[in-house]
Write an enzyme that holds these catalytic residues in place. Structure first.
Site, PDB file in Angstrom:
ATOM      1  N   PHE A  52     -23.027   3.587  -4.397  1.00  0.00           N
ATOM      2  CA  PHE A  52     -24.430   3.581  -3.950  1.00  0.00           C
ATOM      3  C   PHE A  52     -24.694   4.545  -2.792  1.00  0.00           C
ATOM      4  O   PHE A  52     -25.832   4.787  -2.437  1.00  0.00           O
ATOM      5  CB  PHE A  52     -24.830   2.169  -3.499  1.00  0.00           C
ATOM      6  CG  PHE A  52     -24.530   1.100  -4.511  1.00  0.00           C
ATOM      7  CD1 PHE A  52     -25.224   1.056  -5.719  1.00  0.00           C
ATOM      8  CD2 PHE A  52     -23.544   0.163  -4.279  1.00  0.00           C
ATOM      9  CE1 PHE A  52     -24.950   0.070  -6.668  1.00  0.00           C
ATOM     10  CE2 PHE A  52     -23.258  -0.827  -5.221  1.00  0.00           C
ATOM     11  CZ  PHE A  52     -23.959  -0.874  -6.414  1.00  0.00           C
ATOM     12  N   GLY A 105     -18.221   4.178  -3.164  1.00  0.00           N
ATOM     13  CA  GLY A 105     -19.166   5.296  -3.246  1.00  0.00           C
ATOM     14  C   GLY A 105     -20.247   5.137  -4.300  1.00  0.00           C
ATOM     15  O   GLY A 105     -21.065   6.042  -4.481  1.00  0.00           O
ATOM     16  N   TYR A 159       0.836  -1.210   0.000  1.00  0.00           N
ATOM     17  CA  TYR A 159       0.000   0.000   0.000  1.00  0.00           C
ATOM     18  C   TYR A 159       0.871   1.259   0.000  1.00  0.00           C
ATOM     19  O   TYR A 159       1.713   1.448   0.877  1.00  0.00           O
ATOM     20  CB  TYR A 159      -0.965   0.013   1.201  1.00  0.00           C
ATOM     21  CG  TYR A 159      -2.051  -1.065   1.119  1.00  0.00           C
ATOM     22  CD1 TYR A 159      -2.323  -1.734  -0.070  1.00  0.00           C
ATOM     23  CD2 TYR A 159      -2.797  -1.405   2.236  1.00  0.00           C
ATOM     24  CE1 TYR A 159      -3.308  -2.718  -0.146  1.00  0.00           C
ATOM     25  CE2 TYR A 159      -3.791  -2.387   2.172  1.00  0.00           C
ATOM     26  CZ  TYR A 159      -4.027  -3.039   0.969  1.00  0.00           C
ATOM     27  OH  TYR A 159      -4.996  -4.012   0.903  1.00  0.00           O
ATOM     28  N   LEU A 180     -17.603  -0.460   0.725  1.00  0.00           N
ATOM     29  CA  LEU A 180     -18.344   0.777   0.429  1.00  0.00           C
ATOM     30  C   LEU A 180     -18.598   0.916  -1.075  1.00  0.00           C
ATOM     31  O   LEU A 180     -19.150   1.933  -1.519  1.00  0.00           O
ATOM     32  CB  LEU A 180     -17.565   2.003   0.931  1.00  0.00           C
ATOM     33  CG  LEU A 180     -17.389   2.123   2.449  1.00  0.00           C
ATOM     34  CD1 LEU A 180     -16.477   3.308   2.801  1.00  0.00           C
ATOM     35  CD2 LEU A 180     -18.750   2.283   3.140  1.00  0.00           C
ATOM     36  N   ALA A 181     -18.189  -0.077  -1.831  1.00  0.00           N
ATOM     37  CA  ALA A 181     -18.343  -0.055  -3.295  1.00  0.00           C
ATOM     38  C   ALA A 181     -17.806   1.252  -3.880  1.00  0.00           C
ATOM     39  O   ALA A 181     -18.310   1.750  -4.885  1.00  0.00           O
ATOM     40  CB  ALA A 181     -19.794  -0.298  -3.701  1.00  0.00           C
TER      41      ALA A 181
END
Ligand SMILES: NC(=O)c1ccc[n+]([C@@H]2O[C@H](COP(=O)([O-])OP(=O)(O)OC[C@H]3O[C@@H](n4cnc5c(N)ncnc54)[C@H](OP(=O)(O)O)[C@@H]3O)[C@@H](O)[C@H]2O)c1
Length: 326
Positions: A242, A240, A63, A237-238
């Site tokens: 949805f 954002g 990361y 959270l996909a």
């Protein structure tokens, strides 16, 4: 409402139902060094996560090219009590392109040990609570992995081991050589990525040939439940799709609207609805929050207040898949 316990709480009782993903910490994914601004940004995000009861912090050596771990290590150096209050998890096994080859996976004994020791140095700690193998490596030899795990455990560098992005059959194959159970499988699952669930519900719908690959997931959730392996959801959270005010893809609009309606009905945030959808699954899925904005992180805490009904769960599932179940 009291939450049922997570499988991981059997071995690490202080594990929280929500985890925090540190991929957004440390700045850019290039060789530029991190700055004091990145440390301040990480501090605010970590404090917000602690405020909503998060104890498990998820890292990977790659990361921001190690900077996420370095910045987190800096936070623990400035606040030494932090280390003992958290469950620290990292991953290894993905290598960036270098003079020896392209971007690749490496689950050789030498690489697992060297990468873990490098993570410990960046984090400034003597042990990881959990080490995950980031992705399956076609060249892996389970016996070599077992040797690496044994060495790291005997040296007190890692307490528990798990995997990421692996199917039931891959976990079984690996486990045959290990002398300690796998405690985690972290993979993408949520309203934005239904494949691990679809693989079960659409098993016999006559259209499997149109979904090559998805059946590889079949039984993965059940395998984790049967063996007490904690499922951790990335992209919970996909990103954002949805929970925001607009849908970039018109196909997401029905699910986005339903997420907002349910949030309003239950007096919770839209993020809370997304994460509660995962937590309603009997595998006791642990969502990994990927936001690094304190307000959005705090909004995720609403997931702990919400228990979706069966009808609500299926309505979200149907809206996200875009058609009725068979
Ligand atoms: N094991 C693996 O292979 C793997 C792969 C990927 C990730 N992970 C782990 O899982 C964690 C979470 O994954 P993720 O970051 O991919 O997924 P995520 O939590 O679904 O998405 C987080 C990203 O979406 C943005 N976002 C969320 N809600 C938004 C909204 N309403 N509007 C605009 N942007 C929004 C966030 O921006 P803000 O920061 O601005 O809120 C952030 O950039 C990572 O931190 C990492 O620990 C693991």
């Amino acid at each position: 409402m009291a939450q049922p316990s997570l499988p991981l709480q059997q071995v690490l009782p202080s594990t929280s139902p929500l985890a925090f993903g540190c991929m957004g910490l440390g700045g850019s994914w290039d060789d530029a060094p991190y700055t004091e601004d990145h440390v301040a940004h990480a501090h605010a995000a970590v404090e917000a996560a602690l405020d909503i009861g998060v104890t498990l912090f998820d890292h990977a050596d790659i990361y921001t090219r190690g900077k996420a771990e370095s910045v987190f290590g800096e936070l623990m150096r400035r606040q030494p009590s932090l280390r003992d209050r958290i469950v620290l998890q990292s991953k290894c096994g993905i290598r960036f392109a270098d003079s020896e080859g392209p971007k690749r996976f490496d689950l050789s004994r030498e690489y697992i040990v060297a990468a873990t020791e490098a993570s410990l140095r960046r984090l400034g700690t003597e042990r990881l609570d959990i080490l995950l193998l980031h992705r399956p490596d076609p060249l892996w030899e389970p016996e070599e992995i077992a040797q690496a795990f044994r060495q790291l455990r005997e040296q007190g560098k890692v307490l528990h081991f798990g995997v990421s992005n692996m199917s039931a059959s891959q976990m079984s194959w690996l486990s045959r050589s290990l002398d300690q159970p796998l405690v985690v499988n972290q993979f993408e699952i949520g309203l934005g990525h239904l494949e691990p669930i679809e693989a079960g519900t659409t098993f016999n719908d006559g259209q499997a040939a149109t979904r090559p690959g998805s059946l590889a997931w079949n039984g993965t959730l059940e395998h984790c439940q049967q063996h007490g392996i904690q499922v951790q959801a990335w992209a919970a959270l996909a990103r954002g799709r949805f929970s925001g005010d607009t849908a970039k893809d018109p196909a997401d609009e029905p699910a986005r609207q339903l997420v907002h309606q349910l949030a309003q009905r239950h007096g919770v945030s839209t993020e809370g609805v997304l994460l509660a959808w995962l937590m309603r699954h009997p595998a006791r899925i642990q969502p990994v929050i990927g936001s690094s904005q304190p307000a959005r992180i705090r909004a995720c805490g609403d997931a702990l207040k919400l228990s979706l009904t069966r009808g609500e769960w299926y309505a979200l599932y149907e809206a996200a898949r875009g058609k009725a179940l068979p």
